[in-house]
Scaffold this active site. Structure first.
Site, PDB file in Angstrom:
ATOM      1  N   ALA A   1       0.786  -1.238   0.000  1.00 38.33           N
ATOM      2  CA  ALA A   1       0.000   0.000   0.000  1.00 38.33           C
ATOM      3  C   ALA A   1       0.823   1.297   0.000  1.00 38.33           C
ATOM      4  O   ALA A   1       0.620   2.153  -0.874  1.00 38.33           O
ATOM      5  CB  ALA A   1      -0.977  -0.040   1.169  1.00 38.33           C
TER       6      ALA A   1
ATOM      7  N   ASP B   1      -4.082  -2.475   3.727  1.00 40.37           N
ATOM      8  CA  ASP B   1      -4.266  -1.783   2.448  1.00 40.37           C
ATOM      9  C   ASP B   1      -5.305  -0.685   2.552  1.00 40.37           C
ATOM     10  O   ASP B   1      -5.273   0.283   1.795  1.00 40.37           O
ATOM     11  CB  ASP B   1      -4.649  -2.783   1.358  1.00 40.37           C
TER      12      ASP B   1
HETATM   13  O1  MRU Z   1      -1.058  -7.592  -3.225  1.00 41.38           O
HETATM   14  P1  MRU Z   1       0.030  -6.896  -2.470  1.00 41.38           P
HETATM   15  O2  MRU Z   1       1.302  -7.659  -2.435  1.00 41.38           O
HETATM   16  O3  MRU Z   1       0.219  -5.459  -2.938  1.00 41.38           O
HETATM   17  O4  MRU Z   1      -0.524  -6.825  -0.976  1.00 41.38           O
HETATM   18  C1  MRU Z   1       0.216  -6.147  -0.005  1.00 41.38           C
HETATM   19  C2  MRU Z   1      -0.335  -6.326   1.358  1.00 41.38           C
HETATM   20  O5  MRU Z   1      -1.369  -6.903   1.557  1.00 41.38           O
HETATM   21  C3  MRU Z   1       0.414  -5.666   2.467  1.00 41.38           C
HETATM   22  O6  MRU Z   1       0.259  -6.402   3.653  1.00 41.38           O
HETATM   23  C4  MRU Z   1      -0.172  -4.272   2.668  1.00 41.38           C
HETATM   24  O7  MRU Z   1      -0.108  -3.515   1.481  1.00 41.38           O
HETATM   25  C5  MRU Z   1       0.526  -3.546   3.733  1.00 41.38           C
HETATM   26  S1  MRU Z   1       2.151  -3.137   3.228  1.00 41.38           S
HETATM   27  C6  MRU Z   1       2.715  -2.118   4.283  1.00 41.38           C
END
Ligand code: MRU
Length: 361
Positions: A65, A252
């Site tokens: 995110a 997210d």
């Molecule tokens: O699909 P992704 O790899 O972008 O998902 C990322 C996540 O779910 C993380 O846990 C979330 O973005 C938090 S990162 C600080």
């Protein structure tokens, strides 16, 4: 040049940044550390235009995110510098993935800076510089937020688990790869490691794209953090054996009621944590809190291609990228402005208002 890969020579000393702006002879580009190739190889992916960046976002070459927000802001700057339609570019970037609220936040911040500059009579070059300055500011602020979350998170762990020697379970990937700094949940685990308080970081594999096995293990290795990888299915028996002292995850999008969207597989961990009386801690900057989304049911969960799963055997697939954990299962939300525990709308709003005051002063 739209996009290309650059191989990083073996023995390169400093870790590559997850993302950087570069001025090449042909013009400016956004250079990403291609996360789809990690940990097998460290290759940089050069985005010369917005469609290339949209593809990189959708294929998860750039992901997580906070980093999506930063990438989106630089993408707007890239469009502005290239003399392209900034509003059109902003819409394409914001629509690239739906769940992480940071993406839209970063895009709107840079597009807003561009619009304000144009409104104030700036020429194209000056307005593009304003968009780039907004992206750079967001990048810097995310690094600062990361350091502050690590401090607040470590203090919370000390309060909840004064004996130290923590065995922490994490899911997906939340470190330097997703941030301008050391990340969110991983930054807290790293702070505990550096304080001599971490015994083990349990790393969930994180099916189907293996962000835990490929990326968190790689980051833990780089920092000398003692970790053990487990399949997502193994978490239950790990709790039952009394081997988990706390769960630390990122987010997210956090809705106004405190519901937390994060990588699919987070919600079952929250249920396990509740059953086993283990704190379930969410670490996220205030840019991930979305007071405009009232509750978990209003969060759009990205559905990804079935092929990410069906390559195994089947052809009919359910493949949500995220799930939503209701606030009653969340012990605390740690932001750069402080901790919400219990997680209430009033407390989240207070933390967000504090961060807005800081960014306006
Ligand atoms: O699909 P992704 O790899 O972008 O998902 C990322 C996540 O779910 C993380 O846990 C979330 O973005 C938090 S990162 C600080």
């Amino acid at each position: 040049m739209a996009d290309q890969h650059i191989q990083v020579p073996d023995g390169a000393e400093a870790p590559l940044p997850s993302l950087r702006w570069d001025e090449l002879p042909d013009g400016p580009v956004l250079v990403l550390l291609d996360q789809t190739r990690l940990p097998a190889e460290e290759a940089e992916f050069v985005c010369g235009d917005v469609p290339a960046l949209v593809r990189a976002i959708q294929t998860l070459a750039v992901r997580g995110a906070p980093l999506l927000g930063i990438a989106g802001a630089y993408g707007v700057a890239l469009a502005a510098v290239r003399g392209e339609d900034v509003e059109e570019a902003a819409a394409a970037l914001e629509g690239a993935r739906p769940t992480a609220v940071n993406l839209g936040h970063g895009v709107r911040r840079a597009a807003g800076a561009h619009r304000d500059a144009v409104g104030a009579g700036a020429g194209a070059r000056e307005a593009a510089a304003a968009a780039l300055a907004a992206a750079e500011a967001l990048h810097r602020e995310d690094a600062e937020a990361s350091a502050r979350m690590a401090g607040h998170g470590l203090a919370l762990l000390e309060e909840l688990l004064p004996a130290g020697d923590h065995r922490i379970l994490t899911h997906c990937n939340t470190g330097r790869l997703v941030s301008g700094g050391q990340g969110t949940a991983f930054a807290v685990a790293l702070a505990a490691h550096r304080a001599g308080r971490l015994r083990t970081l349990w790393v969930d594999e994180t099916r189907p794209l293996l962000q835990g096995a490929r990326l968190t293990a790689y980051e833990a290795d780089a920092h000398g953090v003692a970790y053990r990888l487990l399949t997502d299915n193994a978490a239950g028996s790990l709790f039952a054996a009394g081997q988990v002292d706390a769960v630390l995850i990122g987010a997210d999008r956090i809705a106004a009621d405190g519901s937390v969207a994060n990588k699919v597989g987070s919600y079952p961990l929250a249920v396990l944590a509740k059953y086993h009386h283990v704190p379930f801690i969410v670490v996220a900057p205030t840019t991930t809190v979305d007071l405009g989304t009232p509750d978990g049911a209003s969060i759009e969960v990205e559905q990804r291609s079935g092929q990410e799963v069906s390559d195994m055997y089947a052809s009919q697939v359910y493949n949500p990228a995220f799930d939503v954990t209701p606030p009653e299962l969340v012990t605390a939300v740690v932001t750069e402005e402080g901790v919400a525990s219990p997680v209430t709308m009033a407390r989240l709003a207070e933390l967000c208002a504090r961060s807005r005051q800081v960014s306006m002063s």
